[in-house]
Design an enzyme around this catalytic site. Structure first.
Site, PDB file in Angstrom:
ATOM      1  N   LYS A  43      45.885  43.519  30.958  1.00 36.13           N
ATOM      2  CA  LYS A  43      46.121  44.783  30.889  1.00 36.13           C
ATOM      3  C   LYS A  43      47.338  45.652  31.469  1.00 36.13           C
ATOM      4  O   LYS A  43      47.782  46.425  31.003  1.00 36.13           O
ATOM      5  CB  LYS A  43      44.898  45.583  31.308  1.00 36.13           C
ATOM      6  N   ARG A  44      47.724  44.806  32.567  1.00 34.40           N
ATOM      7  CA  ARG A  44      49.091  45.247  33.094  1.00 34.40           C
ATOM      8  C   ARG A  44      50.237  45.078  32.171  1.00 34.40           C
ATOM      9  O   ARG A  44      51.284  45.822  32.397  1.00 34.40           O
ATOM     10  CB  ARG A  44      49.385  44.582  34.645  1.00 34.40           C
TER      11      ARG A  44
END
Ligand code: GLU
Length: 511
Positions: free
Chosen positions: A277-278
């Site tokens: 997700k980063r």
């Protein structure tokens, strides 16, 4: 007898659904629809510590947006996970927390048949065993190598076990992993896999503390009860497969055990490793289907809010790890249903390419009619407080759709068709706004206004004027820059009056 195809998507509501999760749901859906089978949604929420409020609704809304519509598990009129059995939803409830009472007897059945046992080790005792193993340079594993010296029903009298089961509320039921057995498994993507059971541990199946099953027990019991024929899930579940095989065997359900397919990971656009997700934040692309805000107030971008069409998102996901075996890249959902095959899912991870994702959206945008785009673009115009005739907006959309990848970009390339420029691009001015160009250009502009584009072009040729430079001066007046649509198109859209106003204005501003 051939078995009816029944597959399930079984997310745990521990956070927003990552695009990899949507792909798992999609492949399940395509597989079921192609075979005329059922696609079921089951919510695996037995881990109360990892429960995240709002995650379940997020998952359902994401699938709906993509058009991945379940046959069973979710009531499509209300969007709710079904609680009561009915003809359409015979296996309700579909939320494992609401099926709590089902699992204990299955765990106890395994104790009775000698495939599981009661474990009374406290957290401290287990911590101690772990520390001791570490001190000796080993890793602790609860299985045949250690269970003989731990606190469990295998080492106790029946009376003692009965007493502890009564007195204590923190015991568990553990699977009795066989020693030194080769578990031979078949995966539809990976082929034949073998694992020695001695490398595996005695997993907890059920916990007295919250009277809930763990993932492994609930998953196998429910797949059995819901008559699941094929399990298609992420590669991270491959290490659990031997245990699942042994559980089916221990229950005596091997004959109806589903077939398994473990999907490859989605990988980062650059470098190695799983798409996280980063990465999306770092590299400026969405990793989630819809926007999501976590409890710390951090927000993550969604494809929907970033302006992707659901058809484009579905198409790009389908191609991440699967290929049709042909050059075709654009597929509607029904074409995907037809073309999909597990045999064409690759074993290795699929590298995500954000540029390719945009390309898919551009392709879908091009296919939309001016009317469809106007519906979407009007919302943006309204937000900007701009009023425009519907027909006008439709025409603009038709003219610029080849130049953009997202509806929101229509404004970037066509704002001058709604508001007159008030300033002029400095670089373009320096380059084109020279007396030898603009003096004749302003004359030509009047010819456009009075006699039309053709006549104007004829005049330029007759007088041997530099066509490009003249047109760029006029475009500068109309657009504020030397880029944009053809002068004829702009004139036709904004009309004579507005055209002349802009020609006059640039002369006032630039002299
Ligand atoms: N609840 C599991 C998950 O969150 C399901 C794994 C499976 O499909 O067996 O991915």
């Amino acid at each position: 007898m051939t078995r009816r195809t029944r597959v399930r998507f079984a997310p745990s509501p521990t956070g927003p659904l990552h695009m990899g999760g949507v792909r798992t749901a999609l492949y399940n859906y395509l597989y079921a629809k192609q075979k005329g089978g059922d696609f079921i949604i089951r919510i695996e929420d037995t881990d109360s510590q990892r429960f995240v409020s709002g995650a379940e609704q997020y998952i359902i809304e994401s699938l709906r947006w993509c058009g991945i519509i379940p046959d069973e598990g979710v009531d499509m009129t209300t969007g709710e996970v079904v609680k009561e059995p009915s003809a359409k939803h015979p296996h309700a409830p579909y939320r494992q927390s609401e099926r709590k009472s089902i699992y204990r007897k299955y765990a106890e059945q395994l104790v009775e048949s000698g495939n599981a046992y009661y474990a009374f080790d406290t957290a401290e005792e287990l911590g101690k065993a772990r520390a001791e193993a570490e001190a000796a340079g080993q890793t602790f594993i609860y299985n045949a190598s250690t269970r003989g010296s731990l606190r469990n029903s295998l080492n106790m009298s029946a009376e003692e076990v009965a007493k502890l089961l009564q007195e204590r509320t923190d015991w568990t039921i553990r699977f009795k992993m066989p020693q030194n057995r080769i578990v031979a498994m078949d995966d539809m993507i990976r082929g034949h896999v073998e694992v020695n059971s001695s490398t595996l541990d005695d997993k907890v199946l059920w916990k007295r503390a919250d009277e809930l099953p763990t993932y492994h027990l609930a998953n196998i019991v429910d797949d059995h009860l819901m008559e699941i024929s094929d399990v298609i899930r992420g590669e991270e579940w491959l290490p659990s497969l031997p245990l699942h095989y042994l559980l089916y065997e221990a229950f005596g359900w091997s004959d109806t055990m589903p077939r398994f397919a473990h999907l490859p990971l989605l990988l980062k656009p650059v470098g190695n490793g799983k798409l996280s997700k980063r990465d999306g934040d770092k590299m400026g692309f969405p990793v989630f289907p819809l926007n999501w805000q976590n409890s710390e107030g951090e927000t993550y971008h969604g494809y929907r809010e970033d302006g992707y069409f659901p058809e484009a998102f579905v198409n790009l996901l389908a191609m991440l790890g699967w290929n049709p075996g042909t050059e075709q890249e654009l597929f509607t959902m029904s074409e995907l249903v037809e073309a999909f095959s597990i045999e064409h899912v690759s074993k290795s991870g699929a590298k995500f390419n954000p540029d390719k994702a945009k390309w898919f959206n551009k392709e879908y945008l091009r296919k939309k009619s001016g009317e469809e785009l106007a519906d979407l673009f009007s919302v943006i115009l309204e937000q900007k407080g701009i009023k425009a005739e519907r027909d006008y907006v439709v025409k603009v959309c038709e003219l610029v759709k080849e130049r953009v990848s997202f509806v929101k970009e229509i404004w970037d390339v066509a704002s001058y068709l709604f508001v007159a420029p008030t300033s002029y691009n400095e670089k373009d001015v320096a380059k084109f706004w020279k007396a030898e160009n603009y003096v004749p250009a302003m004359e030509i502009a009047l010819i456009i206004a009075d006699e039309g584009m053709e006549k104007a072009e004829q005049t330029i040729r007759d007088r041997a004027l530099p066509m490009g430079k003249i047109m760029n001066c006029i475009r500068l007046a109309l657009v504020g820059a030397s880029s944009g649509l053809g002068i004829g198109d702009i004139f036709a859209l904004i009309g004579r009056e507005e055209f002349l106003k802009r020609i006059e204005n640039i002369q006032k501003v630039l002299g």
